[in-house]
Design a protein around this motif. Structure first.
Motif, PDB file in Angstrom:
ATOM      1  N   GLY A 124       0.805  -1.206   0.000  1.00 22.87           N
ATOM      2  CA  GLY A 124       0.000   0.000   0.000  1.00 22.87           C
ATOM      3  C   GLY A 124       0.841   1.260   0.000  1.00 22.87           C
ATOM      4  O   GLY A 124       0.708   2.109   0.883  1.00 22.87           O
ATOM      5  N   LEU A 125       1.724   1.406  -0.986  1.00 24.00           N
ATOM      6  CA  LEU A 125       2.563   2.584  -1.105  1.00 24.00           C
ATOM      7  C   LEU A 125       2.922   2.768  -2.572  1.00 24.00           C
ATOM      8  O   LEU A 125       3.197   1.793  -3.280  1.00 24.00           O
ATOM      9  N   ALA A 126       2.908   4.030  -3.041  1.00 20.98           N
ATOM     10  CA  ALA A 126       3.209   4.330  -4.442  1.00 20.98           C
ATOM     11  C   ALA A 126       4.209   5.464  -4.526  1.00 20.98           C
ATOM     12  O   ALA A 126       4.285   6.315  -3.623  1.00 20.98           O
ATOM     13  N   LEU A 127       4.971   5.496  -5.604  1.00 21.81           N
ATOM     14  CA  LEU A 127       5.954   6.547  -5.804  1.00 21.81           C
ATOM     15  C   LEU A 127       5.278   7.852  -6.215  1.00 21.81           C
ATOM     16  O   LEU A 127       4.314   7.859  -6.984  1.00 21.81           O
ATOM     17  N   GLY A 128       5.802   8.957  -5.691  1.00 25.31           N
ATOM     18  CA  GLY A 128       5.330  10.265  -6.085  1.00 25.31           C
ATOM     19  C   GLY A 128       4.101  10.735  -5.336  1.00 25.31           C
ATOM     20  O   GLY A 128       3.709  10.172  -4.313  1.00 25.31           O
ATOM     21  N   LYS A 129       3.485  11.772  -5.899  1.00 22.34           N
ATOM     22  CA  LYS A 129       2.270  12.348  -5.323  1.00 22.34           C
ATOM     23  C   LYS A 129       1.044  11.523  -5.701  1.00 22.34           C
ATOM     24  O   LYS A 129       1.112  10.636  -6.558  1.00 22.34           O
ATOM     25  N   ALA A 130      -0.090  11.853  -5.086  1.00 24.39           N
ATOM     26  CA  ALA A 130      -1.334  11.119  -5.365  1.00 24.39           C
ATOM     27  C   ALA A 130      -1.704  11.184  -6.840  1.00 24.39           C
ATOM     28  O   ALA A 130      -2.231  10.220  -7.394  1.00 24.39           O
ATOM     29  N   THR A 131      -1.417  12.303  -7.483  1.00 23.32           N
ATOM     30  CA  THR A 131      -1.743  12.463  -8.904  1.00 23.32           C
ATOM     31  C   THR A 131      -0.823  11.649  -9.812  1.00 23.32           C
ATOM     32  O   THR A 131      -1.098  11.505 -10.998  1.00 23.32           O
ATOM     33  N   GLU A 132       0.264  11.110  -9.242  1.00 20.82           N
ATOM     34  CA  GLU A 132       1.238  10.358 -10.045  1.00 20.82           C
ATOM     35  C   GLU A 132       1.144   8.851  -9.837  1.00 20.82           C
ATOM     36  O   GLU A 132       1.925   8.096 -10.422  1.00 20.82           O
ATOM     37  N   ILE A 133       0.199   8.412  -9.030  1.00 24.85           N
ATOM     38  CA  ILE A 133       0.080   6.979  -8.739  1.00 24.85           C
ATOM     39  C   ILE A 133      -0.118   6.199 -10.034  1.00 24.85           C
ATOM     40  O   ILE A 133      -0.999   6.502 -10.838  1.00 24.85           O
ATOM     41  N   GLY A 134       0.727   5.217 -10.237  1.00 19.63           N
ATOM     42  CA  GLY A 134       0.647   4.383 -11.432  1.00 19.63           C
ATOM     43  C   GLY A 134       1.507   4.851 -12.583  1.00 19.63           C
ATOM     44  O   GLY A 134       1.660   4.126 -13.578  1.00 19.63           O
ATOM     45  N   SER A 135       2.084   6.043 -12.470  1.00 23.75           N
ATOM     46  CA  SER A 135       2.885   6.575 -13.577  1.00 23.75           C
ATOM     47  C   SER A 135       4.385   6.554 -13.296  1.00 23.75           C
ATOM     48  O   SER A 135       5.193   6.669 -14.214  1.00 23.75           O
ATOM     49  N   ARG A 136       4.765   6.414 -12.042  1.00 23.23           N
ATOM     50  CA  ARG A 136       6.180   6.348 -11.676  1.00 23.23           C
ATOM     51  C   ARG A 136       6.487   4.955 -11.145  1.00 23.23           C
ATOM     52  O   ARG A 136       5.736   4.408 -10.336  1.00 23.23           O
ATOM     53  N   HIS A 137       7.606   4.401 -11.591  1.00 24.65           N
ATOM     54  CA  HIS A 137       7.872   2.997 -11.262  1.00 24.65           C
ATOM     55  C   HIS A 137       9.234   2.735 -10.636  1.00 24.65           C
ATOM     56  O   HIS A 137       9.502   1.598 -10.245  1.00 24.65           O
ATOM     57  N   GLU A 138      10.091   3.738 -10.517  1.00 27.02           N
ATOM     58  CA  GLU A 138      11.406   3.453  -9.934  1.00 27.02           C
ATOM     59  C   GLU A 138      12.102   4.699  -9.420  1.00 27.02           C
ATOM     60  O   GLU A 138      11.965   5.786  -9.981  1.00 27.02           O
ATOM     61  N   VAL A 139      12.828   4.514  -8.334  1.00 29.51           N
ATOM     62  CA  VAL A 139      13.773   5.495  -7.801  1.00 29.51           C
ATOM     63  C   VAL A 139      14.934   4.693  -7.250  1.00 29.51           C
ATOM     64  O   VAL A 139      14.735   3.772  -6.449  1.00 29.51           O
ATOM     65  N   GLU A 140      16.152   5.030  -7.660  1.00 31.25           N
ATOM     66  CA  GLU A 140      17.311   4.243  -7.255  1.00 31.25           C
ATOM     67  C   GLU A 140      18.319   5.071  -6.462  1.00 31.25           C
ATOM     68  O   GLU A 140      18.536   6.248  -6.740  1.00 31.25           O
ATOM     69  N   ASN A 141      18.923   4.415  -5.485  1.00 29.95           N
ATOM     70  CA  ASN A 141      20.050   4.961  -4.716  1.00 29.95           C
ATOM     71  C   ASN A 141      19.771   6.374  -4.201  1.00 29.95           C
ATOM     72  O   ASN A 141      20.575   7.293  -4.380  1.00 29.95           O
ATOM     73  N   ALA A 142      18.640   6.535  -3.557  1.00 31.67           N
ATOM     74  CA  ALA A 142      18.217   7.844  -3.074  1.00 31.67           C
ATOM     75  C   ALA A 142      18.343   7.944  -1.555  1.00 31.67           C
ATOM     76  O   ALA A 142      18.269   6.941  -0.836  1.00 31.67           O
ATOM     77  N   THR A 143      18.502   9.160  -1.075  1.00 26.76           N
ATOM     78  CA  THR A 143      18.510   9.399   0.369  1.00 26.76           C
ATOM     79  C   THR A 143      17.122   9.788   0.854  1.00 26.76           C
ATOM     80  O   THR A 143      16.867   9.781   2.059  1.00 26.76           O
ATOM     81  N   SER A 144      16.223  10.101  -0.080  1.00 18.63           N
ATOM     82  CA  SER A 144      14.860  10.475   0.271  1.00 18.63           C
ATOM     83  C   SER A 144      13.967  10.245  -0.946  1.00 18.63           C
ATOM     84  O   SER A 144      14.338  10.608  -2.067  1.00 18.63           O
ATOM     85  N   ILE A 145      12.806   9.631  -0.722  1.00 18.00           N
ATOM     86  CA  ILE A 145      11.897   9.319  -1.827  1.00 18.00           C
ATOM     87  C   ILE A 145      10.493   9.787  -1.469  1.00 18.00           C
ATOM     88  O   ILE A 145       9.945   9.422  -0.426  1.00 18.00           O
ATOM     89  N   GLU A 146       9.883  10.558  -2.357  1.00 18.24           N
ATOM     90  CA  GLU A 146       8.508  10.996  -2.146  1.00 18.24           C
ATOM     91  C   GLU A 146       7.561   9.844  -2.473  1.00 18.24           C
ATOM     92  O   GLU A 146       7.633   9.248  -3.552  1.00 18.24           O
ATOM     93  N   VAL A 147       6.666   9.538  -1.540  1.00 19.20           N
ATOM     94  CA  VAL A 147       5.745   8.405  -1.697  1.00 19.20           C
ATOM     95  C   VAL A 147       4.355   8.795  -1.212  1.00 19.20           C
ATOM     96  O   VAL A 147       4.193   9.764  -0.467  1.00 19.20           O
ATOM     97  N   THR A 148       3.371   8.007  -1.632  1.00 18.46           N
ATOM     98  CA  THR A 148       1.984   8.250  -1.219  1.00 18.46           C
ATOM     99  C   THR A 148       1.363   6.979  -0.668  1.00 18.46           C
ATOM    100  O   THR A 148       1.434   5.909  -1.288  1.00 18.46           O
ATOM    101  N   ASP A 149       0.751   7.128   0.483  1.00 19.25           N
ATOM    102  CA  ASP A 149       0.048   6.030   1.157  1.00 19.25           C
ATOM    103  C   ASP A 149      -1.255   5.730   0.411  1.00 19.25           C
ATOM    104  O   ASP A 149      -2.102   6.592   0.236  1.00 19.25           O
ATOM    105  N   VAL A 150      -1.391   4.481  -0.046  1.00 22.58           N
ATOM    106  CA  VAL A 150      -2.599   4.036  -0.752  1.00 22.58           C
ATOM    107  C   VAL A 150      -3.038   2.710  -0.130  1.00 22.58           C
ATOM    108  O   VAL A 150      -2.488   2.271   0.858  1.00 22.58           O
TER     109      VAL A 150
END
Length: 421
Positions: A124-150
């Motif tokens: 139950g977690l997706a990358l990016g903002k609520a408006t981006e759910i389903g459109s972003r699929h990866e973030v690598e080697n990051a110190t901070s990642i924006e995510v949305t609770d779903v």
């Protein structure tokens, strides 16, 4: 995926030593022999007879069933213990190594992996903002990642899986997350339901693995057809496939607190989703009867290719423990860090401190004693099963997660006296 319980053959919970990070040559050979005979689930063409039986069974029900996630968090086993949270957690937040460390500590996990790499999975977690759910699929080697609770829906990519480089130097810690799923799809849920209720031929026993900390090793899935993959491993034997207490639903197509906890060998590995868009037969963009899946095809594409690249770097037979929690857990932890409450013992007990699969502590030892189990400080499949049985006997929702609130209700003093008392 086995349909039978093996609880009767297991009497205790144990865990391998923290420094056991790889298999010996002899252990690797033993593990590979086992993998070749394992009943790993994988998509196969449906026969005409199976299709006809499924069609008849579907319309034999009074109302055709639809696979759904519980409408209320209080009815979902992995979310129920958080449903009364008083922390104003934001839906969209920043996931950082500090958030992960707070969750690991609060759950008394002790994960280990070769080269300080462990696997992460968020239900139950997706990358990016609520408006981006389903459109972003990866973030690598990051110190901070924006995510949305779903919340998962058994059809779309509403979970994240990846890796955490847990370096001894906090400044070098990094997160990698990919889209995927940690829940089964409707095809397997309905097939198992029809098998149990209508006798329809179906080979796979569908399940959902609960949140927790699990031992995994780099190996293969489905007789080596997917290699490398992460293979769920018995917590006290790195060469042995895992025994796990998983959730099965047979009364509907919703995994809820009223469903059955079954201790079995479910073969809930981490593999590719097989497809990257919705397949009509599966009603989902992934194939899973209980396994955790990373977006990508079997012939190594998309995020699965990058996931496999990390596994290749670790090497076959190497340990890579996996921490599985919900996006809601992470959101609450992020909010507590942001609000300066991560050091508030009272708030921590109320919001995040939990005992569940993978927990290791003196608290677990006291819990096991209260449950009538043998001495030990590891929360494994036996502890999970006994706890759910106790909850059911007490007329309470069975989620198999031991909280300070439940500790107070039962008067067991597992966590000790609350701060200031």
């Amino acid at each position: 995926m086995n349909d039978h319980s093996i609880f009767a053959f297991r009497s205790g919970d144990g865990v391998i030593a923290p420094d056991k990070l790889e298999l010996t040559d002899a252990e690797l050979q033993r593990a590979r022999v086992q993998e070749q005979s394992a009943d790993d689930p994988a998509p196969e063409p449906e026969t005409l007879m199976q299709r006809a039986s499924r069609f008849i069974a579907t319309f034999s029900a009074a109302t055709p069933l639809k696979a759904k996630w519980p409408e209320q968090d209080a009815h979902a086993p992995d979310y129920r213990h958080l449903s009364a949270s008083t922390i104003g957690a934001a839906t969209t937040f920043m996931l950082t190594p500090d958030v992960v460390e707070l969750l690991i500590g609060a759950n008394r996990f002790d994960p280990h992996g070769m080269n300080d790499v462990i696997a992460l999975a968020f239900r139950g977690l997706a990358l990016g903002k609520a408006t981006e759910i389903g459109s972003r699929h990866e973030v690598e080697n990051a110190t901070s990642i924006e995510v949305t609770d779903v919340r998962p829906n058994h059809s779309d990519y509403r979970c994240l899986l990846g890796f955490y480089k847990r370096d001894a130097d906090p400044t070098k810690r990094r997160l990698t997350l990919f889209s995927g799923s940690t829940v089964p799809n409707p095809y397997y849920m309905r097939g198992y339901y029809n098998k149990v209720n209508f006798g329809v031929s179906f080979s796979t026993a569908c399940n959902m693995v609960p949140t927790g900390g699990y031992v995994f090793r780099v190996a293969a899935h489905k007789h080596g057809t997917i290699k490398p993959a992460l293979r769920m491993t018995d917590p006290d034997d790195l060469a042995q496939d895992a025994t796990c207490t998983v959730l099965r639903t047979t009364n509907d197509l919703i995994f809820g607190v009223d469903d059955t906890w079954d201790t079995s060998m479910p073969y809930d590995n981490v593999h590719c989703t097989y497809v990257t868009s919705v397949k009509a037969e599966w009603e989902a963009s992934f194939s899973s009867a209980g396994c955790l899946t990373v977006r990508g095809k079997q012939l190594t594409s998309d995020q699965w290719a990058k996931f496999q690249a990390v596994l290749n770097q670790l090497g076959s037979g190497k340990r890579c423990d996996l921490v599985l929690l919900t996006g809601r857990d992470a959101g609450i932890a992020a909010a507590m860090l942001l609000n300066g409450q991560s050091g508030d013992d009272v708030a921590l007990r109320r919001e995040l401190i939990r005992l569940r699969p993978g927990s290791q502590s003196a608290e677990v030892a006291r819990l096991r004693e209260k449950l009538g189990l043998s001495a030990g400080n590891y929360f494994g499949p036996v502890t999970k099963k006994k706890l759910t049985e106790r909850q059911t006997q007490q007329g309470q929702p069975a989620d198999g997660i031991f909280t300070p609130e439940l500790d107070t209700l039962w008067g067991w003093n597992v966590f000790g006296a609350p701060p200031g008392v």
